[in-house]
Enzyme design. Structure first.
Site, PDB file in Angstrom:
ATOM      1  N   GLU A   1      -0.325   2.583   7.058  1.00 30.08           N
ATOM      2  CA  GLU A   1      -0.455   3.720   6.135  1.00 30.08           C
ATOM      3  C   GLU A   1      -1.081   4.916   6.857  1.00 30.08           C
ATOM      4  O   GLU A   1      -0.694   6.056   6.628  1.00 30.08           O
ATOM      5  CB  GLU A   1      -1.288   3.344   4.898  1.00 30.08           C
ATOM      6  CG  GLU A   1      -0.798   2.124   4.124  1.00 30.08           C
ATOM      7  CD  GLU A   1       0.686   2.110   3.829  1.00 30.08           C
ATOM      8  OE1 GLU A   1       1.281   3.187   3.654  1.00 30.08           O
ATOM      9  OE2 GLU A   1       1.275   1.012   3.792  1.00 30.08           O
TER      10      GLU A   1
ATOM     11  N   ALA B   1       0.850  -1.189   0.000  1.00 28.88           N
ATOM     12  CA  ALA B   1       0.000   0.000   0.000  1.00 28.88           C
ATOM     13  C   ALA B   1       0.880   1.232   0.000  1.00 28.88           C
ATOM     14  O   ALA B   1       2.090   1.131   0.171  1.00 28.88           O
ATOM     15  CB  ALA B   1      -0.889   0.008   1.246  1.00 28.88           C
TER      16      ALA B   1
END
Ligand code: B3K
Ligand code: ZN
Length: 885
Positions: A319, A283
């Protein structure tokens, strides 16, 4: 569009053969600030799958912290500018390699530079920059992908405020997303529409993101601690929407946790996550618009395992945490990568510990460190967590920078204690908010905020290699003297090392009385050092590196009896796990070297009996304790000093131990297996039970493949969840009983049930490629010709070939066929997706630590790759380091 390839010398040699020129070596010591500030960046995208026109308008000003220059050097990668305008006039410019060098001669402190480029997202198979995936457009810019979109100072220390207008066909791209907040949108002629986005937070180009496609969102607001309402959206294709609840919930939990644990609040009104199925890694933390591999977004119990659920939670958290550790404070240059990655991995590990239990999560993290980082630290690609040089930065997104980086900051936390560590991180966030910082800035903030002296500790940032600590002891009176000797092994470019501070939580237990000693923290900072510790009673047994406070190898000579005692009684769960691992490593290495005897096996059987029958143990921990050390970890243990690892002998020894445990404890295993099978999926102990039943199947398969076939087939047929299905199928895949139809029948049933679900079909490839089946090489070759296989999708490539490279029996087949297969993949994939291709080099790079027969075969494959024409910078660097190091 292809990523940079090795440039060739146009003059060639006198014999007419052109010599490939080495890609440039970039040095940390060469850092200089960029000559210009770019306070404002305006981008205009006319979107199309095959043709996207990008107009960029930069406001530039001289950087007072840099040497003045009339030259504006903008990075590009495979771009051509159709127009370059400075202050409204056609500019003077030249291409220098891939870079565009613009002359800024006009008067005034501020200039405007406008550049037009046109790119083709559809041919972008490298998946860096702007690319097409399943009919949508998306971007990946870290580290150097923005330069494949437009010419720009594509370095993390140039922070700019971005305003973006994007326009495209409304049917193809009904949703238009970018960083920050949407400020305007509307229809255009010819069925097109547009959106305007503004991100108020200055950011480096690597955090830029754009997505355009036919997407739907699972939305749920989050109210921050100060009352700001944040709209959170998980964007996916319509058919995937019902698998997004776990991701959204994980995001909300992460937002809350970061407020409570690190005092960090979210800073925009919108948090978008988009799932794409073609993605090079897990990600990307782009400001306000994370782009995710579908693998780390989509999960329901029918299609995802417990491990997948944990991975989604961990990556969503990771993230999100980057919003502060990475985005609000970014890196000055890519050598500082661990500043954001090591710290953010630690933050996501602590979050998952709080969500799921500290002991099991810590064991999992150490297992990953040992499987991925220890071999890196011991091989030709070893580098410090803050590297000194690179040719291709993509090659440095490593377990060392990430996982060892996290361990290094965790050690600061152990030394400081939680409360003072928090003072250090608070100071770091306050002091450097809005800056592009260095690892040194972090260490200094930690010294000032937490009140630590980290002068010697800085060596952890400079020195590569896993320290080894030899432990001996003597007892006099009521004290035990613990004698510790540390060495840090030589690594490429670093022959001599200095002793480093090593924090160790220790306790001294008494085997005679069963009394458990009090824990204390000692810090070893010399090459040789002694510590006096109080005794808890007779027959002292030292429990050391409890909780795995330091990322080191401990060398000690404990008897099987002492290890068995720790395995059964230590009050530190990690120390219990470690004692079982140590018993197994000692025994298996001895057997692999031909010097094993029955004592080790007997001790392990006793330890496993205790694990299986200990009613005070919860199943999640029981499942951990039942895991034997991986073959990769055993290679590391066997290849210490001058001795080499023998993968064949290790594999045989490990399988034999599994069979011995499976035979000796057949009854205990059967009873643990039936108890686990009777636990419903959503029972609080369900996850633990599934872990135990998977471990049970592994031992039964080694001891009695017919019985395992029956059990696994039953488990597969009766299961309502992917965790049980996967462990059943994994067992069946490894069983070689040609007269039994269950293996193939179950594989076929699984495929039929999940055909079209890419993430589950990835599992189908992986289970076969990882299997213990003796014909695994032929099976993988056949799977490469399956209609669902493609080299263009990184998940699919990894599902088959990364799994195979991690299958010691297949990869290290004595014929060399496994090595050849991986080398062939590298050569075929390199022109398509160099970043993913280069990731396959490290398994071959371990040749120096393997017995001579296999080592020669591995080296020959590396040499074959090295001879190929037009290798990418990524693969060139990894192969040449693997041959030279
Ligand atoms: N920062 C990204 C990794 C980018 C990798 C570029 N080759 C994801 C992460 O670590 O969160
Ligand atoms: Zn990260």
């Amino acid at each position: 569009m292809d990523i940079a390839t090795t440039p060739t010398n146009p003059e060639g040699n006198s014999d007419g053969v052109t010599t490939p020129q080495e890609p440039q070596l970039i040095l940390r010591s060469d850092y200089k600030p960029f000559a210009w500030l770019i306070p404002q960046t305006n981008l205009h995208f006319e979107l199309g799958i095959e043709k996207t026109k990008v107009t960029s308008r930069l406001t530039i000003q001289p950087n007072p912290a840099a040497e003045p220059s009339t030259e504006l050097r903008l990075n590009g990668d495979g771009l051509k500018a159709s127009s370059v305008i400075v202050d409204g006039e056609a500019a003077q410019y030249a291409l220098d390699g891939d870079d565009l060098v613009v002359t800024i001669a006009g008067p005034g402190e501020s200039h405007s530079v406008q550049i037009e480029t046109t790119i083709n997202p559809n041919t972008n198979t490298a998946l860096m920059g702007l690319y097409a995936s399943n009919g949508m457009l998306c971007t990946q810019c870290e580290s150097e992908g923005f330069r494949r979109i437009t010419f720009f100072p594509d370095r993390p220390d140039v922070l700019s405020t971005y305003s973006v207008k994007m326009a495209g066909d409304k049917t193809l791209f009904p949703i238009l997303l970018c960083n920050g907040n949407q400020e305007n949108a509307g229809d255009l002629e010819d069925g097109r529409h547009f959106a305007e986005w503004h991100d108020p937070w200055p950011k480096p180009s690597y955090l830029f993101a754009l997505v355009a496609g036919d997407l739907v969102a699972n939305s749920g607001p989050f109210t921050t601690v100060s009352g700001r309402k944040v709209e959170c959206n998980i964007w996916v294709r319509a058919e995937d929407l019902d698998r997004t609840d776990h991701a959204l919930e994980s995001l909300h939990l992460s937002m809350k946790w970061d407020e409570e644990t690190f005092g960090r609040e979210y800073d925009l009104d919108l948090y978008n996550i988009v799932a794409v199925s073609d993605f090079n890694m897990g990600a990307m933390e782009n400001k306000g618009l994370n782009v995710f591999n579908t693998k780390y977004v989509l999960a329901d119990s029918d299609t995802a395992t417990d491990g997948d659920f944990d991975a989604v939670e961990g990556v969503i958290a990771h993230e999100y945490f980057h919003n502060w550790s990475g985005n609000r404070i970014t890196c000055r240059d890519w050598f500082q990568l661990s500043l954001k990655e090591g710290f953010t991995v630690l933050r996501d590990q602590l979050f998952s510990q709080d969500m799921r239990g500290e002991a099991v999560k810590r064991i999992e993290d150490v297992r990953i460190l040992r499987a991925a980082q220890f071999p890196e630290d011991a091989g030709p690609l070893a580098h410090p967590i803050r590297p000194d040089s690179y040719r291709e930065i993509s090659n440095f997104y490593t377990a060392t920078v990430y996982n060892k980086g996290a361990e290094v900051i965790r050690m600061m936390r152990s030394i400081a204690g939680e409360a003072d560590f928090r003072k250090g991180t608070d100071l770091y966030f306050d002091r450097h908010d809005g800056e592009a910082a260095t690892c040194e800035d972090f260490i200094t903030a930690m010294e000032d905020g937490a009140g630590l002296d980290l002068a010697q500790f800085r060596l952890w940032y400079r020195q590569a290699g896993t320290p080894r600590v030899v432990v001996t002891q003597d007892v006099h009176g009521d004290k035990l003297t613990l004698r510790l000797a540390q060495t840090v092994p030589a690594t490429p470019g670093q022959p001599d090392k200095k002793p480093m501070p090593i924090p160790l939580r220790v306790a001294v237990h008494s085997r005679a009385t069963g009394a458990l000693g009090a824990e204390q923290l000692i810090v070893l900072n010399e090459a040789h050092q002694s510590f006096d510790l109080p005794l808890a009673g007779d027959d002292p047994v030292v429990s050391i590196n409890r909780g795995y406070t330091a990322p080191i190898v401990v060398e000690r000579d404990l008897s099987n009896g002492d290890l068995g005692f720790l395995a059964a009684h230590d009050d530190d769960p990690f120390a219990r796990y470690e004692a079982v691992q140590e018993l197994a490593v000692n025994h298996l290495i001895a057997v692999a070297k031909g010097s094993g005897n029955g004592d080790g096996e007997a001790a392990l059987i006793d330890a496993f009996r205790a694990i299986l029958t200990d009613t005070a143990l919860d199943d999640a921990m029981r499942g951990e304790l039942m895991m034997l050390p991986s073959e990769t970890y055993l290679f590391e243990a066997m290849a210490s000093g001058a001795s080499k690892a023998d993968p064949g002998a290790i594999h045989e020894a490990r399988e034999a131990l599994k069979a011995a445990i499976g035979c000796a404890l057949a009854e205990e295993l059967a009873s643990a297996g039936s108890k686990a099978a009777a636990t419903p999926h959503d029972h609080p102990n369900g996850r633990g039970a599934r872990k135990v039943s998977s471990a049970v199947l592994g031992f039964v398969a080694a001891a009695d493949p017919h019985q395992a076939t029956r059990l696994a087939t039953r488990q597969f047929g009766g299961s309502d969840n992917m965790t049980d299905r996967q462990s059943a199928l994994m067992t069946l895949c490894g069983i070689d009983l040609p007269d039994r139809p269950e293996r193939q029948a179950t594989l076929d049933a699984f495929y039929k049930k999940f055909q079209g679900n890419d993430l589950v079909i990835d599992k189908w490839f992986t289970l076969q490629a990882l299997s213990l089946h003796p014909n695994v090489i032929a099976q993988v070759k056949e799977l490469a010709n399956h209609p669902d296989f493609t080299l263009n999708n990184p998940n699919r490539v990894r599902s088959l070939y990364m799994a195979f490279a991690g299958n010691p029996q297949g990869f290290h087949d004595a014929s060399g066929a496994g090595y050849r297969m991986i080398a062939d993949v590298i050569l075929a994939l390199d022109p398509i997706n160099p970043q993913t291709a280069a990731r396959f080099v490290s398994p071959l790079g371990r040749w120096r630590r393997i017995e001579p027969g296999r080592a020669a075969l591995m080296k020959a494959e590396l040499e074959r790759i090295a001879k190929a024409d037009n290798l990418s910078r990524d693969t060139f660097e990894q192969v040449s380091r693997s041959l030279d190091g």
